[in-house]
Design a protein around this motif. Sequence first.
Motif, mmCIF file in Angstrom:
data_model
loop_
_atom_site.group_PDB
_atom_site.id
_atom_site.type_symbol
_atom_site.label_atom_id
_atom_site.label_comp_id
_atom_site.label_asym_id
_atom_site.label_seq_id
_atom_site.Cartn_x
_atom_site.Cartn_y
_atom_site.Cartn_z
ATOM 1 N N UNK A 1 36.904 18.032 -7.359
ATOM 2 C CA UNK A 1 35.761 18.931 -7.552
ATOM 3 C C UNK A 1 34.670 18.211 -8.329
ATOM 4 N N UNK A 2 33.449 18.264 -7.808
ATOM 5 C CA UNK A 2 32.275 17.713 -8.492
ATOM 6 C C UNK A 2 31.369 18.857 -8.893
ATOM 7 N N UNK A 3 31.135 19.015 -10.197
ATOM 8 C CA UNK A 3 30.197 20.024 -10.687
ATOM 9 C C UNK A 3 28.798 19.441 -10.657
ATOM 10 N N UNK B 1 22.537 18.759 -5.620
ATOM 11 C CA UNK B 1 23.457 18.945 -4.493
ATOM 12 C C UNK B 1 22.903 18.290 -3.230
ATOM 13 N N UNK B 2 21.614 18.472 -2.968
ATOM 14 C CA UNK B 2 21.018 17.845 -1.783
ATOM 15 C C UNK B 2 21.087 16.328 -1.878
ATOM 16 N N UNK B 3 20.856 15.787 -3.053
ATOM 17 C CA UNK B 3 20.957 14.340 -3.246
ATOM 18 C C UNK B 3 22.374 13.862 -2.938
ATOM 19 N N UNK B 4 23.368 14.565 -3.500
ATOM 20 C CA UNK B 4 24.763 14.177 -3.291
ATOM 21 C C UNK B 4 25.185 14.341 -1.829
ATOM 22 N N UNK C 1 22.220 22.751 4.093
ATOM 23 C CA UNK C 1 23.450 21.957 4.168
ATOM 24 C C UNK C 1 23.697 21.390 5.573
ATOM 25 N N UNK C 2 23.553 22.167 6.653
ATOM 26 C CA UNK C 2 23.838 21.598 7.981
ATOM 27 C C UNK C 2 22.980 20.386 8.338
ATOM 28 N N UNK C 3 21.791 20.270 7.737
ATOM 29 C CA UNK C 3 20.942 19.106 8.012
ATOM 30 C C UNK C 3 21.528 17.829 7.429
#
Length: 146
Positions: free
Chosen positions: A28-30, A37-40, A67-69
Amino acid sequence: MAYKVFVVAGDNKVLQDLPAIIGDAATVSLLESSNEALWELQQVAPDVLIADLDLPGFSGLDLAELVPDFAPETRVVVCAREVIGDREQQAAKAGLFRLVSGEIDPGALRAVVVEALNAPPPERAPEPVREPEPEPTPPPPPEPRK
């Protein structure tokens, strides 16, 4: 197989505690924000992304729509203390695995995460096939002058 879960908790205490709740079921990554989140997501696609609905910047639903992108096979779970207005419709359009609303029980949340980890990747609508545009027809040559 080691599962990977991203959590964007905001100020949601249950989501902040998710690494302990999940235990050894996944890595799990917080993450601090939707932007992080988009960067990761550009670096590595998790199996599951869990986000609080009310995040600073843009909401968990806004994140879910993106997210799907970046990671089309990632299942997305959004947790909301309260669902108001058209957010359920927005959640359906975003293709969420699950919208969890109300008081979040850690055991129930763990069950949702395990279910999401074991679910097949989401089916995304195929991109529409675009027919190639016909080549323009050249204009006819001018008629000779008389």
